[in-house]
Design a protein around this motif. Structure first.
Motif, PDB file in Angstrom:
ATOM      1  N   GLU A 191       1.010  -1.193   0.215  1.00 20.15           N
ATOM      2  CA  GLU A 191      -0.293  -0.085   0.022  1.00 20.15           C
ATOM      3  C   GLU A 191       0.812   1.529  -0.331  1.00 20.15           C
ATOM      4  O   GLU A 191       0.655   2.026  -0.579  1.00 20.15           O
ATOM      5  CB  GLU A 191      -0.876   0.035   1.139  1.00 20.15           C
ATOM      6  N   ASN A 192       1.735   1.065   0.492  1.00 20.42           N
ATOM      7  CA  ASN A 192       2.592   2.493   0.878  1.00 20.42           C
ATOM      8  C   ASN A 192       3.944   2.424   0.930  1.00 20.42           C
ATOM      9  O   ASN A 192       4.647   1.760   2.018  1.00 20.42           O
ATOM     10  CB  ASN A 192       2.261   2.818   2.474  1.00 20.42           C
ATOM     11  N   PRO A 193       4.450   2.124  -0.406  1.00 22.23           N
ATOM     12  CA  PRO A 193       6.078   1.927  -0.521  1.00 22.23           C
ATOM     13  C   PRO A 193       7.050   2.937  -0.046  1.00 22.23           C
ATOM     14  O   PRO A 193       7.600   1.821   0.227  1.00 22.23           O
ATOM     15  CB  PRO A 193       6.351   2.244  -1.906  1.00 22.23           C
ATOM     16  N   ILE A 194       6.983   3.878   0.349  1.00 17.31           N
ATOM     17  CA  ILE A 194       7.723   4.399   1.619  1.00 17.31           C
ATOM     18  C   ILE A 194       7.943   3.664   2.867  1.00 17.31           C
ATOM     19  O   ILE A 194       9.009   3.509   3.664  1.00 17.31           O
ATOM     20  CB  ILE A 194       7.211   5.509   1.663  1.00 17.31           C
ATOM     21  N   GLU A 195       6.579   3.362   3.115  1.00 17.81           N
ATOM     22  CA  GLU A 195       6.633   2.428   4.812  1.00 17.81           C
ATOM     23  C   GLU A 195       7.068   1.342   4.605  1.00 17.81           C
ATOM     24  O   GLU A 195       7.538   0.583   5.299  1.00 17.81           O
ATOM     25  CB  GLU A 195       5.684   2.850   5.062  1.00 17.81           C
ATOM     26  N   ASP A 196       6.304   0.737   3.420  1.00 14.14           N
ATOM     27  CA  ASP A 196       6.561  -1.136   3.741  1.00 14.14           C
ATOM     28  C   ASP A 196       7.802  -1.726   2.875  1.00 14.14           C
ATOM     29  O   ASP A 196       7.732  -2.951   3.004  1.00 14.14           O
ATOM     30  CB  ASP A 196       4.952  -1.541   2.643  1.00 14.14           C
ATOM     31  N   LEU A 197       8.863  -1.150   2.339  1.00 16.97           N
ATOM     32  CA  LEU A 197       9.656  -1.509   1.888  1.00 16.97           C
ATOM     33  C   LEU A 197      11.329  -1.075   1.989  1.00 16.97           C
ATOM     34  O   LEU A 197      11.372   0.130   1.726  1.00 16.97           O
ATOM     35  CB  LEU A 197       9.945  -0.830   0.276  1.00 16.97           C
ATOM     36  N   GLU A 198      11.572  -2.069   3.182  1.00 21.33           N
ATOM     37  CA  GLU A 198      12.564  -2.200   4.045  1.00 21.33           C
ATOM     38  C   GLU A 198      13.797  -1.448   3.445  1.00 21.33           C
ATOM     39  O   GLU A 198      14.269  -0.028   3.989  1.00 21.33           O
ATOM     40  CB  GLU A 198      13.509  -3.222   4.761  1.00 21.33           C
ATOM     41  N   TRP A 199      14.298  -1.586   2.069  1.00 23.00           N
ATOM     42  CA  TRP A 199      15.374  -0.403   1.259  1.00 23.00           C
ATOM     43  C   TRP A 199      14.977   0.606   0.949  1.00 23.00           C
ATOM     44  O   TRP A 199      16.196   1.612   1.568  1.00 23.00           O
ATOM     45  CB  TRP A 199      15.545  -1.154  -0.029  1.00 23.00           C
ATOM     46  N   LEU A 200      13.650   0.985   0.857  1.00 24.54           N
ATOM     47  CA  LEU A 200      13.719   1.741   0.308  1.00 24.54           C
ATOM     48  C   LEU A 200      13.041   3.308   1.593  1.00 24.54           C
ATOM     49  O   LEU A 200      13.763   3.909   1.788  1.00 24.54           O
ATOM     50  CB  LEU A 200      11.986   1.667  -0.537  1.00 24.54           C
ATOM     51  N   ARG A 201      12.548   2.574   3.019  1.00 24.91           N
ATOM     52  CA  ARG A 201      11.936   3.787   4.171  1.00 24.91           C
ATOM     53  C   ARG A 201      13.866   3.611   4.153  1.00 24.91           C
ATOM     54  O   ARG A 201      14.184   4.517   4.573  1.00 24.91           O
ATOM     55  CB  ARG A 201      12.303   2.666   4.907  1.00 24.91           C
ATOM     56  N   SER A 202      14.970   2.811   4.318  1.00 24.78           N
ATOM     57  CA  SER A 202      15.954   3.037   4.705  1.00 24.78           C
ATOM     58  C   SER A 202      17.223   3.653   4.151  1.00 24.78           C
ATOM     59  O   SER A 202      17.769   4.535   4.556  1.00 24.78           O
ATOM     60  CB  SER A 202      17.235   1.548   4.898  1.00 24.78           C
TER      61      SER A 202
END
Length: 125
Positions: free
Chosen positions: A32-43
């Motif tokens: 739903e939310n790539p910024i929060e849900d994709l660990e590599w992107l959040r990092s």
């Protein structure tokens, strides 16, 4: 009671008013939310938020589509720099570069800024 309500409103306004998270978030990569849900992107976004180098104000991340697949573009708008712009897939793996044979500019669509620093130095069209 009014003091508590007013204080809560002020805290809420400060929390959202000074936040750079006013960018569009569109579900992609089966989340739903790539910024929060994709660990590599959040990092990566956290790393960029912590970056205090002079060039950090020019760097931003875009989400887009190419051949129906979601891609992430680590873009840069520094007018004095000439950089190769990497493109990553949903797993955070580099899959090419902006303008190469796989990612021609006219083949990338639905581009939007997913992250930019709070002191972003560029005006995007």
């Amino acid at each position: 009671m009014k003091r508590i309500s007013l204080a809560a409103i002020l805290v809420g306004l400060l929390a959202f008013g000074c936040n750079n998270d006013d960018v569009t978030v569109i579900s992609a990569c089966d989340v739903e939310n790539p910024i929060e849900d994709l660990e590599w992107l959040r990092s990566e976004i956290q790393r960029r938020k912590n970056d205090t180098s002079a060039d950090a104000v020019y760097c931003y991340i875009e989400q887009a589509k190419s051949d129906g697949q979601t891609i992430f573009i680590y873009n840069d708008c520094n007018p004095l720099a000439s950089k190769v712009i990497p493109i990553l897939n949903c797993s955070g793996t580099s899959v090419g570069f902006l303008g190469d044979e796989n990612f021609r500019l006219n083949g990338i669509e639905k581009r939007f800024v997913l992250f930019r620093p709070t002191d972003f130095a560029c005006k995007l069209d």
